[in-house]
Design an enzyme around this catalytic site. Structure first.
Site, mmCIF file in Angstrom:
data_model
loop_
_atom_site.group_PDB
_atom_site.id
_atom_site.type_symbol
_atom_site.label_atom_id
_atom_site.label_comp_id
_atom_site.label_asym_id
_atom_site.label_seq_id
_atom_site.Cartn_x
_atom_site.Cartn_y
_atom_site.Cartn_z
ATOM 1 N N ASN A 1 0.820 -1.220 0.000
ATOM 2 C CA ASN A 1 0.000 0.000 0.000
ATOM 3 C C ASN A 1 0.856 1.272 0.000
ATOM 4 O OD1 ASN A 1 0.862 -0.018 2.639
ATOM 5 N ND2 ASN A 1 -1.141 -0.292 3.563
ATOM 6 N N ARG B 1 3.220 7.700 11.236
ATOM 7 C CA ARG B 1 2.661 7.237 12.505
ATOM 8 C C ARG B 1 2.434 8.425 13.426
ATOM 9 N NH1 ARG B 1 1.249 3.509 10.141
ATOM 10 N NH2 ARG B 1 1.822 1.324 10.398
ATOM 11 N N GLN C 1 -4.784 4.310 18.409
ATOM 12 C CA GLN C 1 -5.834 4.103 17.416
ATOM 13 C C GLN C 1 -6.754 2.975 17.870
ATOM 14 O OE1 GLN C 1 -3.500 5.741 13.476
ATOM 15 N NE2 GLN C 1 -4.202 3.676 13.461
ATOM 16 N N HIS D 1 -7.323 6.594 10.053
ATOM 17 C CA HIS D 1 -6.203 5.925 9.368
ATOM 18 C C HIS D 1 -6.721 5.134 8.158
ATOM 19 C CE1 HIS D 1 -2.216 3.550 10.066
ATOM 20 N NE2 HIS D 1 -2.391 3.890 8.792
HETATM 21 P P1 NAD Z 1 10.123 1.601 3.546
HETATM 22 O O1 NAD Z 1 10.688 0.572 4.445
HETATM 23 O O2 NAD Z 1 10.165 1.383 2.086
HETATM 24 O O3 NAD Z 1 10.819 3.008 3.830
HETATM 25 C C1 NAD Z 1 11.169 3.436 5.088
HETATM 26 C C2 NAD Z 1 12.312 4.429 4.936
HETATM 27 O O4 NAD Z 1 12.491 5.075 6.186
HETATM 28 C C3 NAD Z 1 13.653 3.751 4.593
HETATM 29 O O5 NAD Z 1 14.183 4.336 3.430
HETATM 30 C C4 NAD Z 1 14.525 4.051 5.806
HETATM 31 O O6 NAD Z 1 15.876 4.232 5.496
HETATM 32 C C5 NAD Z 1 13.876 5.313 6.319
HETATM 33 N N1 NAD Z 1 14.189 5.623 7.717
HETATM 34 C C6 NAD Z 1 14.135 4.802 8.795
HETATM 35 N N2 NAD Z 1 14.512 5.465 9.903
HETATM 36 C C7 NAD Z 1 14.795 6.723 9.519
HETATM 37 C C8 NAD Z 1 15.227 7.872 10.219
HETATM 38 N N3 NAD Z 1 15.492 7.833 11.529
HETATM 39 N N4 NAD Z 1 15.410 9.003 9.511
HETATM 40 C C9 NAD Z 1 15.194 9.028 8.177
HETATM 41 N N5 NAD Z 1 14.780 7.979 7.457
HETATM 42 C C10 NAD Z 1 14.572 6.834 8.134
HETATM 43 O O7 NAD Z 1 8.622 1.791 4.051
HETATM 44 P P2 NAD Z 1 7.426 2.572 3.341
HETATM 45 O O8 NAD Z 1 6.601 1.625 2.555
HETATM 46 O O9 NAD Z 1 7.968 3.790 2.681
HETATM 47 O O10 NAD Z 1 6.586 2.968 4.634
HETATM 48 C C11 NAD Z 1 7.109 3.866 5.585
HETATM 49 C C12 NAD Z 1 6.194 3.973 6.791
HETATM 50 O O11 NAD Z 1 4.953 4.554 6.429
HETATM 51 C C13 NAD Z 1 5.801 2.624 7.421
HETATM 52 O O12 NAD Z 1 6.787 2.128 8.287
HETATM 53 C C14 NAD Z 1 4.537 2.992 8.153
HETATM 54 O O13 NAD Z 1 4.833 3.508 9.440
HETATM 55 C C15 NAD Z 1 3.933 4.090 7.295
HETATM 56 N N6 NAD Z 1 2.788 3.599 6.485
HETATM 57 C C16 NAD Z 1 1.568 4.178 6.684
HETATM 58 C C17 NAD Z 1 0.467 3.740 5.973
HETATM 59 C C18 NAD Z 1 -0.884 4.401 6.135
HETATM 60 O O14 NAD Z 1 -1.883 3.808 5.759
HETATM 61 N N7 NAD Z 1 -0.932 5.608 6.650
HETATM 62 C C19 NAD Z 1 0.610 2.670 5.066
HETATM 63 C C20 NAD Z 1 1.877 2.142 4.851
HETATM 64 C C21 NAD Z 1 2.957 2.606 5.581
#
Ligand code: NAD
Length: 385
Positions: free
Chosen positions: A146, A284, A313, A332
């Site tokens: 997603n 988050r 949540q 959400h």
């Molecule tokens: P991903 O794993 O592809 O990307 C995460 C990125 O965060 C990575 O590139 C990593 O290097 C970076 N990162 C981690 N710690 C960091 C920090 N301290 N500073 C800077 N960058 C940092 O994941 P994604 O698919 O891009 O998803 C990211 C986040 O989005 C998920 O972990 C989740 O919390 C959130 N999310 C929300 C929804 C929603 O419905 N709102 C859906 C999917 C994901």
């Protein structure tokens, strides 16, 4: 085996029997070439509501046909909840971030038979990863399923905030026509400085989607993108969040919630931003100090704040983000469009097939495995220890 599923409650009008559209587009791969989930089969029709209690992630009838016990509950809070009672002899827990079954260290301790926690979606912070590792429970999620759904929502929210959509819509709904009230806070995105904290699957997709809007695109990620990508998208990389913040008119947050990022957006952080910055957070709620954000929306230090993530949540009725000025908050939902559900439920089935048939999981689906962070988890998360 016993599978414990925690979906969100059915719609108030009951599980749908009819949908707005007859089908959804079939997507076979993501940018970069990774394939969408490849289970051997699925037992649902893509486009149906699967994340609610009746939908049960589209896996209930399949698991039962294999002779497994399936418990589905939306009662997830506190020691007397159905979830906590059923947890004691569950082998597998499945929960979506939209309505998370928070697996605390205490809950891991009572779940003596637990082997696998699946995030039906993306973002596994609702599972205490230190405790999962301590008990050698595997944590897996459906990476990429997603991410692009959320990226669409981020682009939408940035536009909604910058263009003052919410208040203008309220004027129209109330029968008004005062253009000046709408226009006095309305800008174009074009020419603005947009920056994202994290350029992972979501953050990078947002940068790609925004490229045609002719913005200045900034990013910080602890893993730098390739020079080729930076050049292709015209990205300005910063070596730290602090270095990037003073440039930005619009800030997006797309990093996971883990010890490094918990509570990152506090009063000190907000003070480093330009006055009137627009902030989009679909990552988050726990990344922010909720009162500092609400206060800055009142003083005007934040020009508008939007997104879909809260803590906890479901968010309490009196959560300050429900009523703070200039917010574009929704429950959400960005990652649980019907389109996204079809992918993350197929990916959940793929993870369960691998688990039941003793095959290795896809590396990108793993967050924690065999007592340590693994796969996508080792790349993007940290633990307390
Ligand atoms: P991903 O794993 O592809 O990307 C995460 C990125 O965060 C990575 O590139 C990593 O290097 C970076 N990162 C981690 N710690 C960091 C920090 N301290 N500073 C800077 N960058 C940092 O994941 P994604 O698919 O891009 O998803 C990211 C986040 O989005 C998920 O972990 C989740 O919390 C959130 N999310 C929300 C929804 C929603 O419905 N709102 C859906 C999917 C994901």
């Amino acid at each position: 085996m016993k599978f414990l599923l925690v979906p969100y409650p059915d719609p108030v009008s009951g599980h749908p029997t009819k949908y707005v559209r007859d089908s959804i587009p079939e997507i076979k791969s993501y940018p970069g070439g990774a394939t969408t989930p490849t289970p051997k089969a699925i037992s649902f029709k893509p486009g149906e509501l699967l994340g609610d209690e009746t939908g049960a992630f589209g896996i209930k009838s399949w698991l039962e046909s294999l002779g497994h016990q399936v418990v589905v509950t939306t009662d997830k809070e506190g020691p007397n909840s159905v979830f906590e009672k059923e947890l004691v002899d569950a082998d597998v827990v499945l929960s979506q971030p939209f309505y998370p079954a928070y697996m605390t260290a205490q809950r891991f301790a009572i779940a003596k038979k637990l082997k696998l926690c699946v995030t039906v979606g993306i973002g596994s912070d609702h599972y205490d990863l230190d405790a999962a590792n301590e008990h050698a429970v595997t944590v897996a999620e459906v990476s990429y399923s997603n991410s692009r759904s959320v990226a669409e929502h981020i682009v939408m929210t940035a536009l909604i905030l910058v263009r003052n959509f919410v208040a203008s819509h309220e004027v129209a709904k109330a029968g008004g026509w005062n253009i000046a009230d709408c226009a006095e806070r309305s800008y174009d995105l074009e020419g603005m400085h947009f920056g994202t904290i994290a350029a992972g699957r979501i953050g990078l997709d947002v940068l790609r989607k925004l490229k045609p809007f002719d913005l200045h695109l900034h990013y910080y990620d602890k893993h730098r993108l390739t020079p080729k990508l930076e050049e292709e998208l015209g990205l300005i990389y910063h070596a730290s969040v602090d270095e990037m913040l003073p440039f930005l008119d619009v800030l997006n947050i797309s990093c996971p919630l883990h010890p490094e990022t918990q509570g990152m957006v506090n009063a000190k952080f907000i003070a480093k931003c330009k006055r009137g910055v627009f902030i989009v957070n679909t990552a988050r709620g726990g990344l922010c100090d909720e009162n500092a954000v609400a206060e800055a929306c009142k003083t005007g230090q934040i020009g508008g704040y939007g997104g879909d993530v809260w803590y906890p949540q479901p968010a309490p009725k009196d959560h300050p983000w429900r009523t703070m000025p200039y917010n574009a908050m929704v429950p959400h939902i960005s990652g649980t469009s019907l389109s996204a559900q079809a992918r993350y439920c197929a990916g959940t089935r793929e993870i369960l097939e691998d688990f039941l048939e003793g095959r290795p999981y896809r590396k990108e689906y793993l967050i924690a495995h065999k007592g340590r962070l693994a796969g996508a988890g080792a790349y993007a998360y940290t633990t307390r220890q």
